[in-house]
Design a protein around this motif. Structure first.
Motif, short mmCIF file in Angstrom:
data_model
loop_
_atom_site.label_atom_id
_atom_site.label_comp_id
_atom_site.label_asym_id
_atom_site.label_seq_id
_atom_site.Cartn_x
_atom_site.Cartn_y
_atom_site.Cartn_z
N ASP A 57 0.83 -1.21 0.00
CA ASP A 57 0.00 0.00 0.00
C ASP A 57 0.86 1.26 0.00
OD1 ASP A 57 -2.40 -1.35 -0.03
OD2 ASP A 57 -2.74 -1.20 2.13
N TYR A 61 0.89 4.02 -2.99
CA TYR A 61 0.56 5.43 -2.75
C TYR A 61 1.69 6.35 -3.20
CZ TYR A 61 -0.70 9.77 -0.46
OH TYR A 61 -1.00 11.09 -0.21
N ASP A 62 2.92 6.02 -2.82
CA ASP A 62 4.05 6.89 -3.14
C ASP A 62 4.32 6.96 -4.64
OD1 ASP A 62 4.45 7.49 -0.48
OD2 ASP A 62 6.00 5.97 -0.18
N ASN A 63 4.16 5.82 -5.33
CA ASN A 63 4.58 5.76 -6.73
C ASN A 63 3.46 6.00 -7.74
OD1 ASN A 63 7.48 4.91 -6.49
ND2 ASN A 63 6.56 3.21 -5.38
N ARG A 64 2.20 5.79 -7.34
CA ARG A 64 1.12 5.92 -8.31
C ARG A 64 0.01 6.87 -7.89
NH1 ARG A 64 0.29 2.07 -12.11
NH2 ARG A 64 -0.95 3.74 -13.02
N LEU A 65 -0.37 6.85 -6.63
CA LEU A 65 -1.59 7.54 -6.22
C LEU A 65 -1.37 8.98 -5.78
CD1 LEU A 65 -3.33 4.72 -4.11
CD2 LEU A 65 -3.50 5.15 -6.58
N LYS A 66 -0.28 9.24 -5.09
CA LYS A 66 -0.08 10.53 -4.42
C LYS A 66 -0.11 11.69 -5.39
CE LYS A 66 3.95 11.28 -2.59
NZ LYS A 66 5.09 11.22 -1.62
N ASN A 67 0.58 11.57 -6.51
CA ASN A 67 0.66 12.69 -7.45
C ASN A 67 -0.68 13.03 -8.09
OD1 ASN A 67 3.38 13.00 -6.96
ND2 ASN A 67 4.03 11.78 -8.72
N LYS A 68 -1.58 12.07 -8.11
CA LYS A 68 -2.90 12.28 -8.71
C LYS A 68 -3.97 12.52 -7.65
CE LYS A 68 -1.46 11.57 -12.93
NZ LYS A 68 -1.46 12.63 -13.96
N ASN A 69 -3.55 12.54 -6.39
CA ASN A 69 -4.49 12.74 -5.27
C ASN A 69 -5.57 11.67 -5.24
OD1 ASN A 69 -5.37 14.09 -2.93
ND2 ASN A 69 -6.85 15.31 -4.09
N TRP A 70 -5.19 10.44 -5.57
CA TRP A 70 -6.10 9.30 -5.48
C TRP A 70 -5.92 8.61 -4.13
CZ3 TRP A 70 -7.65 5.66 -9.95
CH2 TRP A 70 -8.15 6.41 -11.03
N ILE A 71 -6.96 7.95 -3.67
CA ILE A 71 -6.91 7.21 -2.41
C ILE A 71 -7.54 5.84 -2.61
CG2 ILE A 71 -7.79 7.07 -0.03
CD1 ILE A 71 -7.71 10.11 0.08
#
Length: 347
Positions: A57, A61-71
């Motif tokens: 997880d 989050y660090d590699n895919r979700l964070k930059n797009k503000n996805w959760i």
């Protein structure tokens, strides 16, 4: 609105705050009679799985979700069935993984590993009675947690990681949004979405699992890692065929395993772990040989196991493959190049 893999007995049951231990496990598995070594083994499985999912997880989050503000939030479902489901839309998703999935995966893995030729855990091969299967009766003959060995525990964890990554793929590829938008999806579309999730779960497995922190979970070489993906995806697909009333939505285990492996091969190629081939035919021959080598022992074990009846479906594997080639691939491509483009997580 959920995309569901497996079978759910109580869709309204509240998710758990964390993975259960001790008496809480017994509360959810009232018919299993867990105590002593069996209860300890269940605790180990759930604890190690949670640690690995926490690790994955964080990387996701660090590699895919964070930059797009996805959760993507993860919770455990109290069901003792083999189940995972994912819901949400517009970059806000939640995945529920049942505690039953973890322990059923472990039970089936313990049985199959014990039935392999020259298995060090062969004493566990005769632990079932009265027609019970390893999906219904969870490791009843275990008298010491260490008795099951690292191979069975590792196989069970890999099955659960593929199940979880399959749900992650549904979220990040736009499947959940499409499902909410188009609630009358055809059976061909549903199978295409499942195939797409399999491929991408295999790719994520190939890219991330080798980074797991536990030393015994790191494959010594590429061949060992390939064996893990082939065996885990085949067992994962076999269990789903066995437990799910939605099994008509799934292609057969051999072909689903090839979908997972195709995703893994894509990841392996990106990380320069595979040979370079002069032609597509040479590459196809290479991967076919690997599939044959690494499924031989687990298929032979299945043929001698309490789950052998579920291998009967494999008789139609060639027709099922033709359906993938002639129908599923085309539907998947039209969805990827069409409605899914506006929903998926882009780089």
């Amino acid at each position: 609105m959920y995309l569901t893999d497996g079978e759910i007995s109580d869709s309204l049951a509240a998710p758990l705050n964390g993975y259960p231990q001790g008496e809480d496990i017994k509360l959810h598995f009232t018919t299993q009679g867990f105590s002593g070594a069996r209860l300890q083994l269940a605790e180990i499985m759930l604890r190690e799985l949670d640690q690995e999912l926490e690790f994955l997880d964080g990387g996701l989050y660090d590699n895919r979700l964070k930059n797009k503000n996805w959760i993507i939030e993860r919770q455990y479902h109290p069901s003792c069935n083999f189940l995972a489901r994912v819901g949400g839309k517009a970059g806000r998703y939640h995945i529920e993984l049942s505690i039953g999935a973890a322990l059923i995966a472990l039970s089936a893995s313990v049985e199959l590993c014990s039935l392999q030729e020259n298995s060090p855990t062969s004493e566990l091969a005769t632990q079932y009675s009265n027609g019970a299967t390893s999906i219904e009766s969870l490791f009843p003959g275990v008298t010491e947690p260490a008795q099951v060995g690292e191979e069975a525990l590792g196989l069970a964890l890999d099955v659960c990681l593929l199940l979880y990554l399959h749900e992650v793929a549904h979220a990040i590829l736009g499947h959940c949004d499409y499902n909410s938008y188009n609630r009358s999806a055809s059976s061909d579309e549903i199978r295409a979405l499942e195939f797409d999730a399999d491929f991408n779960a295999g790719a994520m497995f190939g890219l991330w699992v080798q980074t797991l922190p536990a030393d015994y979970r790191k494959s010594k070489d590429f061949e060992g890692f390939l064996k893990r993906l082939v065996r885990a995806s085949f067992l994962f697909s076999t269990i789903l065929k066995a437990v799910s009333g939605r099994s008509a939505n799934y292609h057969l285990p051999t072909n689903r395993m090839i979908a997972f492996l195709s995703g893994g091969a894509f990841a392996f190629d990106r990380t320069d772990k595979t040979p370079k081939f002069e032609s597509d035919d040479e590459g196809d021959s290479y991967w076919s040989e690997k599939v044959s080598i690494h499924t031989e022992s687990i298929k032979a074990a299945l043929e001698r196991s309490t789950l052998k009846e579920f291998l009967a479906n494999e008789r139609d594997v060639e027709n099922d493959f033709h359906e993938i080639f002639n129908v599923t691939h085309g539907v998947r491509d039209s969805l990827k190049d069409g409605p899914l483009m506006k929903f998926r997580l882009n780089e």
